[in-house]
Design an enzyme around this catalytic site. Structure first.
Site, PDB file in Angstrom:
ATOM      1  CD  GLU A 270       9.003   4.927  -0.508  1.00  0.00           C
ATOM      2  OE1 GLU A 270       8.717   5.138   0.686  1.00  0.00           O
ATOM      3  OE2 GLU A 270       8.153   4.731  -1.396  1.00  0.00           O
ATOM      4  CG  ASN A 271      12.625  10.748   0.444  1.00  0.00           C
ATOM      5  OD1 ASN A 271      11.541  10.986  -0.047  1.00  0.00           O
ATOM      6  ND2 ASN A 271      12.859  10.864   1.747  1.00  0.00           N
TER       7      ASN A 271
ATOM      8  CD  GLU B 290       4.274   1.912   0.442  1.00  0.00           C
ATOM      9  OE1 GLU B 290       4.773   1.104   1.254  1.00  0.00           O
ATOM     10  OE2 GLU B 290       4.837   2.989   0.121  1.00  0.00           O
TER      11      GLU B 290
ATOM     12  N   GLY C  15       5.517   7.043   9.106  1.00  0.00           N
ATOM     13  CA  GLY C  15       6.625   6.330   9.742  1.00  0.00           C
ATOM     14  C   GLY C  15       7.967   6.713   9.151  1.00  0.00           C
ATOM     15  CB  ALA C  16      10.361   5.828   7.470  1.00  0.00           C
TER      16      ALA C  16
ATOM     17  CG  HIS D 289       8.539  -0.710   4.517  1.00  0.00           C
ATOM     18  ND1 HIS D 289       7.478  -1.524   4.217  1.00  0.00           N
ATOM     19  CD2 HIS D 289       8.266   0.485   3.927  1.00  0.00           C
ATOM     20  CE1 HIS D 289       6.609  -0.860   3.483  1.00  0.00           C
ATOM     21  NE2 HIS D 289       7.061   0.371   3.290  1.00  0.00           N
ATOM     22  CD  GLU D 290      10.198   3.557   4.572  1.00  0.00           C
ATOM     23  OE1 GLU D 290      10.127   3.876   3.375  1.00  0.00           O
ATOM     24  OE2 GLU D 290       9.191   3.358   5.290  1.00  0.00           O
TER      25      GLU D 290
HETATM   26  N1  ARG Z   1       6.104   5.466   1.196  1.00  0.00           N
HETATM   27  C1  ARG Z   1       6.155   5.612   2.623  1.00  0.00           C
HETATM   28  C2  ARG Z   1       6.274   4.222   3.184  1.00  0.00           C
HETATM   29  O1  ARG Z   1       5.412   3.486   3.368  1.00  0.00           O
HETATM   30  C3  ARG Z   1       4.986   6.286   3.214  1.00  0.00           C
HETATM   31  C4  ARG Z   1       4.835   7.699   2.828  1.00  0.00           C
HETATM   32  C5  ARG Z   1       3.480   8.160   3.036  1.00  0.00           C
HETATM   33  N2  ARG Z   1       3.361   9.569   2.965  1.00  0.00           N
HETATM   34  C6  ARG Z   1       2.215  10.212   2.961  1.00  0.00           C
HETATM   35  N3  ARG Z   1       2.232  11.464   2.935  1.00  0.00           N
HETATM   36  N4  ARG Z   1       1.081   9.618   3.012  1.00  0.00           N
HETATM   37  O2  ARG Z   1       7.267   3.688   3.310  1.00  0.00           O
HETATM   38 ZN    ZN Z   2       6.331   1.800   2.069  1.00  0.00          ZN
END
Ligand code: ARG
Ligand code: ZN
Length: 874
Positions: free
Chosen positions: A280-281, A336, A277-278, A313-314
């Protein structure tokens, strides 16, 4: 043997035993890193085909040991390795670059070349629609440069990017820009620095021809933050909702958690090829464009809500994930589960909390309960994995959020907030564990939560049995509760869990609350709770608000559910009573028993006609459980029997309530641009009603749906009408599908809807249509959104996927095998529907199993698909 040249002693060294192809990583094997990397300087010469990456790491020995420096790499070949500016001996051990370092500190330089255009895994640096972008969580950074790619190594990043100015006029990475300028041959460069030490999975870089929607936010301490959402120029008008959502999320996190943003800029980029989905860098969130781009013409109300939730969320991860990160990937739910809980609370505060709770529970039941009862079941904090990407699951995310919600329920909002304050304070800048989180809640609240930790370690959904015995003479009621958890892989026997149940009693005659709500903690296998002073027989209102993520099986009196559906003051419990009424009828039908639909019809009629309930709630309450959810309740799954039972009930409801449904379907929600809860709820109820009308009278529904489709000024009404039409045999179906395609096929996100709608159709020829669509010139397995729209949607179309001839299974298996060659992560996400095979009647069971075996026997299977398929077969 290519690596042998780099091994100085290759001739004499004994042959190392081959590492197992797909090794299992275990939580108990965690060891702190041998080497730390306080600083990293990256230098990118960017290009779609060949990008050169130079990196300089400051490495520090962590503790007293003499182990070499090991840097992870994935499909990388070192072109140059220097330590303290000098040539140094190095070797490759599998994908790792190994260097013996003298002393406790060194500068380690490496140089590699990578090819973003050919990176079909979409992990690391890749090309998408002419731009370059990154995805590093969980283990993508090692596809960019050699690094100890684990979340407990935190570094300060300095990044230089150099690119062709025409093709890549915008250069972005984490943190703040320090300087930029022009180079030779039409190139330009920018240099950035991120002051916050971070693990490599939070690194991001974007280069492309992007335009910003700019805004600002002033934080509670008065700092001005520059916000920008970067998209292709044509998409700029569709970024307003995402920007408004971001600002609302920033304000909410200050108010509810006291968390303030910490950099001068916050950038979001939308990309059309994205595995999840996205992401959070730090300071540079990268999004799947479906969670950014919206206007009422192309996005449904549900899309708008999803955008607000994912943007929030991000953003919330900036604290729960970035400032405090995870020690290892087994702790994934630390960030998460907590962040999902935070985004759910945010959405609840922005709209109707009751409806949001019902939606969240529906998602949990559809996605997480089956996971918990199948071969891929794992605890919220897993004990082992083969490929961590397979653990971005509904269990880690959504059940993890339920766990945090239980802490919130048990502590109450003030103590919970004191606990999170302490957690952020204590662990700021650290890589923490789930235990650290619980400890902070305990220390701040003075409440012992140790019993709850079993929710992190024990998989499976507990079942709670409840019955109430009333003695009219003494005015006493005994609530008898029992709990059990079925075995899951690796956990044959289970311990009792603490289950917080918000419970009240209603009077059978009066419908009033005769025992006010209390929080019962069921923490033993069996427990009895006594109620006294009751002057009428009680009805049981239990697990209100879904206070625990369990299945409740209550022994009910004749019309108890109907009474609860009408009078329970807790909206969730009321919804739940309706669901249970529906289940009674649906399960009886699926077992071939006589069906009494009257109680449900009366309850649904009363709901529809109520003047107190809002339309969004009504829509949720009259929506029947899906066939997959019904299947969860059957010992032996016969999809045809389930389907026809549900169709019969839709017919019964539709015919009995035709007038009420027609009225709801005709209700005017005003302008499609009105996104108020009332307008959204009215639209939702309109399409849910249309679905029930179609259950009773196809021709009438086709006419109404086509009219709704034709006059719609918004995607919600359009998609709602189409989702009913696709399952009908009526000329309006083809006309509407064609009109939709003609109008929207140039918009990738809307075209995804066109594919998904047809893959979700309830008809005998759905598979044939899906096969035709798979050959459509606009279908591609390379784009994750498109693949999910067709194959992902089909896989959860219970009746169509589980067609008796097994062709549905063959189709999905073909898709998995083909997708695995390009993008293992996305391919592996298509496997779970096969995991139900043991539950099906023997013929389908054998067909599913043989497809799993066919996938298993495919040469060159990825680790991702191997793990999911082998566990599904075990
Ligand atoms: N941390 C991200 C989120 O939930 C999801 C990234 C998952 N990436 C992956 N390659 N599985 O907001
Ligand atoms: Zn997340």
């Amino acid at each position: 043997m290519a690596d042998i040249r780099t091994l100085p002693d290759a001739e004499t060294a004994p042959e190392a035993p081959p590492a197992p192809v797909h090794a299992t990583i275990r939580r108990e094997d965690y060891r702190p890193p041998d080497w730390l990397v306080p600083e990293i300087a990256l230098d990118f010469a960017l290009d779609a085909d060949v990008t050169r990456v130079r990196s300089r790491l400051t490495v520090e020995r962590n503790g007293a040991h003499d182990r070499p420096l090991r840097l992870d790499g994935d499909e990388l070949t070192p072109l140059n390795v220097l330590a303290n500016g000098q040539d140094v001996a190095w070797r490759m051990e599998g994908p790792q670059l190994v260097v013996d370092i003298e002393g406790d500190r060194a500068d380690l330089e490496t140089e590699v070349e990578i090819n973003p255009a050919q990176n079909t895994k979409l992990m690391g640096l890749y090309a998408s629609g002419g731009m370059l972008c990154t995805q590093c969580e969980a283990e993508g950074f090692r596809r960019i440069t050699f690094f100890p790619d684990r979340p407990d190594v935190l570094s300060r990043y300095r990044v230089r990017m150099d690119a062709d100015e025409q093709r890549f006029p915008i250069l972005l990475t984490n943190g703040n820009e320090l300087a930029s300028g022009k180079g030779e041959h039409g190139r330009h460069w920018a240099e950035w620095e991120d002051p916050f030490p971070k693990p490599s999975y939070l690194f991001a870089l974007v280069a492309g021809d992007l335009k910003p929607n700019r805004d600002t936010f002033t934080t509670m301490s008065g700092r001005k933050v520059d916000l920008a959402i970067w998209v292709r120029e044509a998409d700029l008008p569709k970024t307003g909702h995402a920007m408004a959502s971001l600002k609302a999320a920033m304000a909410w996190d200050e108010k509810v958690y006291g968390r303030e943003y910490d950099l001068d800029q916050f950038n979001i980029v939308a990309v059309s090829d994205f595995n999840m989905g996205a992401m959070e860098n730090k300071g540079l969130n990268v999004f799947n464009s479906r969670y950014i781009l919206a206007d009422p013409e192309i996005a449904t109300d549900a899309d708008f809500d999803a955008i607000a939730a994912v943007v929030a969320h991000e953003y919330f991860h900036n604290w729960s994930g970035n400032r405090v990160t995870c020690r290892d990937w087994f702790q994934l739910s630390l960030k998460e589960g907590f962040t999902v809980f935070r985004d759910q609370s945010f959405s609840a505060d922005m709209g109707s909390a009751a409806v949001k709770r019902i939606e969240d529970v529906r998602v949990l039941r559809m996605a997480q309960f089956p996971e918990d009862s199948g071969p891929l079941a794992h605890p919220v904090r897993p004990d082992s994995y083969i490929e961590i990407s397979n653990f971005y699951t509904a269990t880690v995310y959504n059940k993890g959020a339920e766990l945090i919600r239980m802490f919130h329920t048990v502590l109450g909002p003030e103590k919970f907030r004191a606990g999170t304050d302490l957690y952020f304070d204590r662990h700021d800048g650290e890589a923490a564990t789930c235990d650290d989180f619980v400890k902070a809640l305990e220390d701040a609240s003075g409440v012992d939560l140790s019993a709850f930790k079993i929710w992190y370690s024990q998989a499976g959904t507990p079942q709670v049995d409840a019955r109430i015995d009333y003695d009219a003479d003494t005015g006493t009621a005994l609530l008898k509760l029992g709990q059990r958890v079925a075995p899951t892989p690796g956990q044959p026997s289970k311990a009792p869990m603490p289950i917080p149940l918000r419970t009240a009693l209603l009077g059978e005659a009066s419908g009033a609350e005769i025992a006010s709500e209390q929080l019962i903690l069921l923490d033993r296998p069996e427990q009895t709770v006594r109620f006294e002073g009751l002057d009428e027989a009680p009805l049981l209102s239990i697990n209100r608000g879904f206070s625990a993520p369990v299945v409740v099986r209550a022994k009910r009196k004749g019309d108890e559910l109907e009474r609860l559906a009408q009078s329970d003051a807790d909206p969730f419990a009321r919804y739940e009573a309706m669901q249970e009424l529906a289940f009674e009828a649906l399960l009886a039908g699926a077992r071939g028993e006589a069906v009494d639909a009257e109680p449900l019809i009366r309850a649904a009629g009363n709901t529809l006609r109520s003047n107190e309930l809002d339309p969004a709630f009504k829509a949720e309450a009259i929506l029947l459980p899906t066939e997959a959810v019904i299947a969860e309740r059957m010992d032996v799954v016969d999809p045809d029997a389930i389907h026809s039972s549900r169709e019969h009930l839709r017919h019964a409801l539709g015919s009995a309530l035709m007038d009420d449904l027609a009225k709801a379907q005709a209700a005017d929600a005003g302008s499609g641009a009105d996104l108020s809860p009332l307008a959204k709820g009215t639209r939702r109820l309109r399409s849910v009603s249309l679905g029930l009308i179609a259950g009773a009278d196809q021709a009438r529904a086709a006419g109404l749906a086509k009219a709704q489709f034709d006059v719609a000024d918004n995607m919600t009404d359009r998609q709602g009408a189409l989702s009913v039409l696709v399952s009908l045999d009526a000329p309006e179906r083809e006309a509407a599908l064609t009109a939709f395609y003609e109008r929207f096929h140039e918009d990738a996100l809307v075209l995804d809807k066109w594919f998904a709608l047809q893959a979700a159709a309830q008809r005998t020829d759905t598979l044939d249509q899906v096969l035709t669509l798979a050959a459509h010139r606009e279908f591609t397995i390379a784009n994750p959104n498109r693949l999910r729209a067709l194959a992902g949607t089909f896989g959860v179309n219970h009746w169509a996927f589980n067609g008796a001839d097994g062709r549905g299974y063959a189709f999905l298996a073909d898709m998995i095998v083909a997708a695995d060659k390009l993008n293992p992560q996305v391919a592996a996400r298509l496997v779970p529907p096969f995991g139900r095979w043991r539950r099906f009647e023997p013929k389908r069971s054998a067909l599913m199993r043989s497809q799993l075996e066919r996938i298993m026997n495919t040469p060159g299977l990825s680790r991702d698909v191997f793990e999911q398929v082998s566990k599904s077969l075990a």
